[in-house]
Design a protein around this motif. Structure first.
Motif, PDB file in Angstrom:
ATOM      1  N   ASP A  14      44.048  42.457  32.458  1.00 48.44           N
ATOM      2  CA  ASP A  14      44.329  41.044  32.176  1.00 48.44           C
ATOM      3  C   ASP A  14      45.269  40.447  33.215  1.00 48.44           C
ATOM      4  OD1 ASP A  14      46.439  42.595  31.330  1.00 48.44           O
ATOM      5  OD2 ASP A  14      46.806  41.479  29.466  1.00 48.44           O
ATOM      6  N   HIS A  17      43.287  39.854  36.375  1.00 46.08           N
ATOM      7  CA  HIS A  17      42.439  38.667  36.220  1.00 46.08           C
ATOM      8  C   HIS A  17      43.234  37.398  36.501  1.00 46.08           C
ATOM      9  CE1 HIS A  17      39.377  35.986  34.683  1.00 46.08           C
ATOM     10  NE2 HIS A  17      40.285  35.445  33.874  1.00 46.08           N
ATOM     11  N   VAL A  18      44.487  37.334  35.999  1.00 46.73           N
ATOM     12  CA  VAL A  18      45.339  36.167  36.238  1.00 46.73           C
ATOM     13  C   VAL A  18      45.556  35.972  37.740  1.00 46.73           C
ATOM     14  CG1 VAL A  18      47.691  35.261  35.984  1.00 46.73           C
ATOM     15  CG2 VAL A  18      46.518  36.248  34.011  1.00 46.73           C
ATOM     16  N   GLU A  20      43.802  37.251  40.339  1.00 44.55           N
ATOM     17  CA  GLU A  20      42.558  36.973  41.066  1.00 44.55           C
ATOM     18  C   GLU A  20      42.062  35.556  40.814  1.00 44.55           C
ATOM     19  OE1 GLU A  20      40.159  40.094  39.588  1.00 44.55           O
ATOM     20  OE2 GLU A  20      41.183  41.654  40.743  1.00 44.55           O
ATOM     21  N   SER A  21      42.280  35.058  39.597  1.00 46.14           N
ATOM     22  CA  SER A  21      41.852  33.700  39.268  1.00 46.14           C
ATOM     23  C   SER A  21      42.629  32.669  40.073  1.00 46.14           C
ATOM     24  CB  SER A  21      42.028  33.439  37.770  1.00 46.14           C
ATOM     25  OG  SER A  21      41.165  34.271  37.018  1.00 46.14           O
ATOM     26  N   ALA A  24      41.271  32.621  43.637  1.00 49.82           N
ATOM     27  CA  ALA A  24      39.981  31.923  43.669  1.00 49.82           C
ATOM     28  C   ALA A  24      40.159  30.413  43.553  1.00 49.82           C
ATOM     29  CB  ALA A  24      39.090  32.436  42.544  1.00 49.82           C
ATOM     30  N   ASN A  25      41.103  30.000  42.733  1.00 48.90           N
ATOM     31  CA  ASN A  25      41.360  28.577  42.534  1.00 48.90           C
ATOM     32  C   ASN A  25      41.902  27.935  43.808  1.00 48.90           C
ATOM     33  OD1 ASN A  25      41.416  26.205  41.005  1.00 48.90           O
ATOM     34  ND2 ASN A  25      43.538  26.539  40.388  1.00 48.90           N
TER      35      ASN A  25
END
Length: 302
Positions: A14, A17-18, A20-21, A24-25
């Protein structure tokens, strides 16, 4: 209990994911950039910067220290001192940029770092003139030719030369606005050039600022191997920025800006006092040195 993560730890899914997000943003934020090269550079920077932060698990305190460091680099930089170039140099970023932009081509002379001490509009001297301009050091006769990679002489090539004095300082490091240890000249119709300069000596890069503190904190020396700077330009040929280094210098393996290339190490042969100078110059009782540097320029599109 708070867990501490580092690059060798397994990051929980989790948390990964934070992180990597966010990357990507940020990458998506540049999608509408109309300049394709700028888009490529900025997205590449973001990917590598975020990867670095995640790899070392950068702390907020370390981030603040980095901001303060870069601010200090900016504050000390002015029109006579370029601390950002110095920072780039000691991180090897300058040398890597040189490597990327000066691909090997036949027997063309290798390039190396520009350094922070080049000055536009250095005085012109004739072939056989003296670049010292009052700078102190052992006189040194430098001669050679400028040719292309096919062996053809390059006439009227502009040769910029600059160096430190025997105390390890460039003219711009003094406060009296002197111009010394730098000049430009042009090759003759056969591509030949020669000038009097000073025998290069080792010296420390400026280490009284933030870059110097970085070197001290990391146990690195600020010393540069002895060298003489050249920048050579001619129509339709690749601009060459390089230096020559002194055979036998103990610092060749430890140059703090990683600028040494073996092909650029040259013999500076000391001449005993009383040895006649190549141009008949009266050197009195002084010993002097001589060196040869034949310059080969690659095509501009190589």
């Amino acid at each position: 209990m708070t867990e501490t993560w580092n690059s060798e730890s397994t990051i929980p899914a989790d948390q990964a994911h934070v992180e990597e997000s966010l990357t990507a943003n940020v990458l998506r934020s540049f999608e509408h950039c109309e300049d394709p090269r700028l888009k490529q550079v900025m997205q590449g920077l973001v990917r590598h910067l975020h990867a670095f932060i995640r790899d070392v698990r950068l702390t907020e305190k370390e981030w603040n220290t980095a901001i303060a460091f870069l601010t200090a680099v900016g504050h000390i930089t002015d029109d006579r001192r370029q601390e950002f170039i110095l920072l780039s140099d000691v991180l090897g970023a300058s040398m890597q940029t040189i490597n990327v932009n000066n691909t090997a081509y036949k027997d063309a002379t290798e390039a190396t770092v520009f350094g922070p001490f080049f000055v536009e509009d250095a005085p012109e001297i004739p072939i056989g003139g003296d670049i010292a301009g009052g700078a102190q050091g052992q006189p040194c006769w430098v001669e050679g030719t400028v040719t292309d990679t096919e062996g053809h002489p390059v006439p009227t090539a502009r040769i910029e030369v600059w160096e430190a004095d025997e105390d390890g300082f460039y003219d711009v490091q003094y406060t009296d606005h002197r111009v010394a240890g730098r000049a430009h000249l042009f090759s003759d119709a056969e591509g030949r050039y020669s000038f009097w300069g000073l025998t290069p000596t080792p010296y420390p890069i400026p280490h009284d600022g933030p870059v110097g503190k970085l070197l001290e904190a990391t146990g690195r020396s600020p010393m540069r191997a002895s060298h003489l700077h050249f920048m050579v330009t001619a129509p339709e040929l690749r601009t060459l920025v390089t230096h020559i280094f002194v055979t036998g210098d103990e610092l060749l393996k430890y140059d703090t800006v990683f600028g040494v290339k073996q092909s650029l190490v040259k013999d500076f042969i000391e001449q005993p006092a009383g040895t006649p100078a190549p141009d008949g110059r009266d050197l009195g009782a002084a010993a002097w040195a001589k060196a040869r540097f034949d310059i080969v320029l690659a095509p501009a599109d190589a």
